[in-house]
Design an enzyme around this catalytic site. Structure first.
Site, PDB file in Angstrom:
ATOM      1  N   ASP A 119     -23.506 -33.501  -7.799  1.00 17.94           N
ATOM      2  CA  ASP A 119     -24.216 -33.272  -9.062  1.00 17.94           C
ATOM      3  C   ASP A 119     -25.602 -33.910  -9.062  1.00 17.94           C
ATOM      4  OD1 ASP A 119     -21.923 -32.007  -9.990  1.00 17.94           O
ATOM      5  OD2 ASP A 119     -21.129 -33.848 -10.868  1.00 17.94           O
TER       6      ASP A 119
ATOM      7  N   ASP B 205     -17.862 -41.278 -10.675  1.00 20.09           N
ATOM      8  CA  ASP B 205     -17.388 -42.205 -11.696  1.00 20.09           C
ATOM      9  C   ASP B 205     -15.937 -42.625 -11.481  1.00 20.09           C
ATOM     10  OD1 ASP B 205     -17.762 -43.658 -14.181  1.00 20.09           O
ATOM     11  OD2 ASP B 205     -16.429 -42.161 -15.077  1.00 20.09           O
ATOM     12  N   GLY B 206     -15.068 -41.689 -11.159  1.00 19.12           N
ATOM     13  CA  GLY B 206     -13.653 -42.018 -10.966  1.00 19.12           C
ATOM     14  C   GLY B 206     -13.427 -42.952  -9.794  1.00 19.12           C
TER      15      GLY B 206
END
Length: 137
Positions: free
Chosen positions: A114, A67-68
């Site tokens: 993840d 996401d970052g």
């Protein structure tokens, strides 16, 4: 080193060739490096990154991350024109260079151990992470 390499420039930006990417598929992790970059979260850091890309004539980026990283890529893309305008205004690049680099193309690939991206069977990084875990166990 990810965005850190873009901001710092220098030896962090170099052309990949067949020899530099040969015989690495069996290695876990990332050969090109990975780093969180606080400087890239600021406009000043993104301005330095833009200057380094323009200096090397790079107008295409492939961002692999979570996401970052992907949010950072989207911000960088949206600011690109303004960053070039600022570099031009400050005399760091010429009008011709700004014109040649006027478009920044970005491809974003989810790279997360993840494995939490909706609609995918396996994200980049998951397989090698699971393989290393099994070796250790």
């Amino acid at each position: 080193q990810g965005y850190e390499g873009l901001v710092e420039g220098g030896d962090n930006i170099k052309q990949a060739n067949w020899l530099s990417v040969s015989n690495i598929i069996q290695l876990g992790g990332t050969v090109i490096g990975s780093a969180r970059c606080k400087a890239f979260t600021t406009r000043a850091g993104r301005l330095r990154a833009a200057r380094n890309l323009v200096e090397h004539g790079i107008t295409n980026l492939c961002v692999i991350g979570g996401d970052g990283s992907l949010t950072g890529a989207d911000i960088f893309r949206s600011e690109w024109g303004g960053l070039l305008d600022e570099l031009l205004r400050d005399g760091q690049i010429s009008e011709e260079v700004a014109r040649q680099n006027s478009r920044l193309n970005i491809v974003g690939l989810v790279g997360s151990i993840d494995n939490d991206f909706c609609g995918t069977d396996m994200t980049i990084g998951t397989d090698s992470a699971l393989h290393r875990i099994m070796e250790v166990i």
